[in-house]
Design an enzyme around this catalytic site. Structure first.
Site: not given
Length: 642
Positions: A166-168, A170, A185
């Site tokens: 869940n990246e920035s 999300s 990432t």
């Protein structure tokens, strides 16, 4: 066990930290504590004839946890027959038997070593067609919900604060889904895939909502490299830019971290703000340097008002007035600066970082990779030799995995042409070249190099290391290639270090009998080669301590290409003139295989010589801003007392 540690946290700490945060001595101790808690939960569920639902993570953070769970199974009869697991994520696309598949990771580290039913192990499927992913994700979540949710969720944390993938950006209600991986990432993962171009761009991940619904969440973070994001996650606002910050709202969440990862927390970085402290010399230095940097003032310009207005009135009360404190710290900083890293002969050395005697010292520089010596302490390296010391350099590993395939072919082809041009027997060289070329042309992503290719790559790095050492002025008998066995796997994943690594290191130290040892103290990545190499040196030193020559041996730690010691920690700062900076640059240039698009570039697009110069310049600027002399650059060291 973890709860007892949390209970020790004071109300002052909790005022800053919005998530329960437990700091352990190291990742091994922390992992054992968490494993004990999981084992107790599994056994409690067994007694109640219930299934235990675990949420699991991959990556380097939980490896010690899984090793301890395996030990508990094999040595203390912990059964996993009532355990159901759900892994957070998987790269997409990804075959389950691929070398970097999380299916393979989990089988190797846990599932194949315990008595868990394979049908109870759930990992997102990286082989699906894109059209089937949405329905698959709904079914994946439905399985978790049908079991009453996850009882105990393990998490790691990315450099941008991602949990799972869940990246920035999300949202807290995000569900299990296919996501596009953030560039940060992918860069972090690229070392495993031998380059960014080979790194997956997408992954399937459990969403934030499902993670938040877990009955208990434990997040692991190890090393200084995670310290900034831990600070933002624990003490900062809840924001979609740092998905881990959502855990502040979880009623039963614990961040389990080591000392390195804790270094930016207020209670560690500025403990005097949190509670009453005992002002020892190092803490005073840290506080005053931090205050001067914060206010952008030279140390000698700090006023009593500056101290009082920034929460440091206790320092004035306990120690004395601002004028005396300023002078004390200024002098301490001044005494760290020396142009004589091996000690200045026939000089009064009370306030110098190094001893004057013996005037000519035997020096042993340990370099984890074949270029760390010149990148990290090249100016000091050259100065030690120029000032007449007997300098030895030990390259601890071959560094062969950091050479690009086309470089290996280029050098192999050169040997063939060389032999042909001088009429030398060329059959064997040509055979090796053809074999290497065929392998590389058909090489799969992250496939382990054949021995011939690995040897060629190792030879390239050895030749570059020799070129640098010759440039400094060393002779062959002062250049040592340890080729530590732990490193020689052909992959990023290394073997555990052991007795042979220690013996090689001890034998060299006993042979040189150094008055000074320099070693890489770059601990930002606790699972990286630098850390392993340093641990081997420390163990060798521990065993050699009874030897009489060790009484005269001092150990100095330098940092790598990516970071520097904090000013308050520096005990020796070696200044460099503009011409010395240029000389160091030319030394770094000898490592041609590490220029122009290296295999392990990391998140920093600068070349190594640029990183080194910028870092050394920044250190000099910090000294200048604190009111000390202005130099073009500085290399910094911390003494290790064993």
């Amino acid at each position: 066990m973890i709860k007892s540690e949390i209970d020790k946290a004071t109300s002052f700490e909790k005022r800053f930290e919005k998530v329960n945060t437990v700091i352990f001595e190291n990742s091994e101790v922390a992992s054992k504590a968490v494993a004990a808690e999981i084992a107790a939960l599994i056994r409690k569920k067994q007694e109640a004839n219930e299934m235990c639902v675990l949420g699991l993570a991959t990556g380097s953070s939980p490896k010690r946890l899984y090793a301890e769970l395996v030990r508990l199974h094999k040595e203390e009869n912990l059964s996993f027959k009532n355990v159901i697991t759900f892994n957070l994520d998987e790269y997409y696309p990804m075959e389950p038997d691929a070398i970097h598949s999380y299916v393979r990771f989990m089988k190797k580290l846990l599932f194949d070593q315990v008595d868990i039913d394979p049908k109870n192990c759930h990992i997102p499927d990286g082989t699906l067609s894109k059209e089937d992913i949405a329905d698959y994700c709904k079914e994946f979540e439905a399985k978790i919900d049908a079991l009453g949710g996850i009882d105990y969720q393990i998490l790691g944390i990315g450099g941008n604060g991602h949990i799972g993938f869940n990246e920035s950006g999300s949202l807290p209600n995000s569900k299990t889904r296919l996501v596009t991986l953030d560039h940060i990432t992918r860069v972090a993962a690229s070392k495993d895939f031998q380059g960014l171009n080979n790194t997956p761009k997408t992954a399937i991940t459990i969403g934030i909502k499902q993670i938040i619904q877990a009955k208990k969440v434990v997040l692991f973070a190890w090393g200084e490299g995670k310290s900034n994001i831990i600070n933002r996650s624990v003490e900062g606002p809840i924001t979609e830019q740092v998905p881990a910050s959502y855990l502040q709202d979880h009623s039963n969440c614990v961040f389990v971290i080591d000392k390195g990862a804790s270094s930016q927390l207020t209670r560690i970085n500025s403990p005097w703000i949190v509670e009453k402290v005992n002002w020892d010399a190092q803490l005073i230095k840290k506080a005053v340097v931090g205050l001067a940097s914060k206010l952008n003032k030279p140390v000698l310009m700090l006023t009593e008002a500056d101290y009082i207005e920034n929460g440091m009135s206790d320092l004035l009360t306990d120690v004395g007035d601002a004028y005396d404190i300023n002078i004390r710290i200024f002098n301490k900083l001044q005494h760290t600066i020396t142009g004589w890293p091996g000690g200045k002969p026939n000089a009064e050395d009370t306030n110098r970082p190094e001893r004057a005697e013996p005037a000519k010292k035997r020096v042993l520089i340990f370099s984890p990779h074949p270029d760390d010596d010149i990148i990290s302490m090249g100016g000091t390296f050259m100065r030690l030799h120029d000032q007449g010391h007997e300098v030895h350099v030990a390259y601890q590993t071959s560094g062969n995995i950091a050479v690009a395939d086309d470089e290996a072919l280029r050098f192999s082809n050169f040997v063939v042409d060389y032999n042909r041009s001088f009429g030398l027997d060329n059959d064997k060289s040509l055979e090796i070249y053809k074999k290497a070329n065929k392998f590389i042309q058909n090489k799969k992503t992250s496939e382990i190099d054949i021995p011939e290719v690995r040897e060629i790559k190792g030879m390239i790095r050895r030749s570059e290391a020799k070129a640098t050492s010759y440039y400094v002025g060393l002779t062959d008998d002062q250049i040592h290639f340890n080729n530590l066995p732990f490193y020689e796997t052909g992959t990023i994943e290394k073997n555990p270090w052991g007795e042979e690594d220690i013996k090689i290191t001890m034998d060299l130290i006993k042979k040189v009998k150094p008055h000074q040892i320099y070693a890489a103290g770059d601990l930002a990545d606790p699972h990286g080669t630098h850390k392993v190499c340093l641990d081997i040196i420390f163990e060798a030193l521990r065993r050699l301590k009874p030897e009489s020559f060790m009484d005269d041996c001092w150990v100095w730690l330098y940092r790598g290409a990516w970071q520097e010691w904090d000013i308050e920690d520096i005990e020796m700062a070696v200044p460099m003139s503009p011409s010395q900076v240029l000389a160091k640059r030319y030394g770094i240039f000898k490592h041609q295989s590490q220029k122009d698009g290296v295999v392990f570039q990391g998140s920093d697009s600068r070349e190594f010589w640029q990183r080194a110069e910028d870092r050394n310049r920044e250190t000099a600027m910090k000294y200048d801003e604190l009111g000390l002399a202005h130099y073009a650059a500085m290399e910094a060291f911390v003494r290790y007392k064993f």
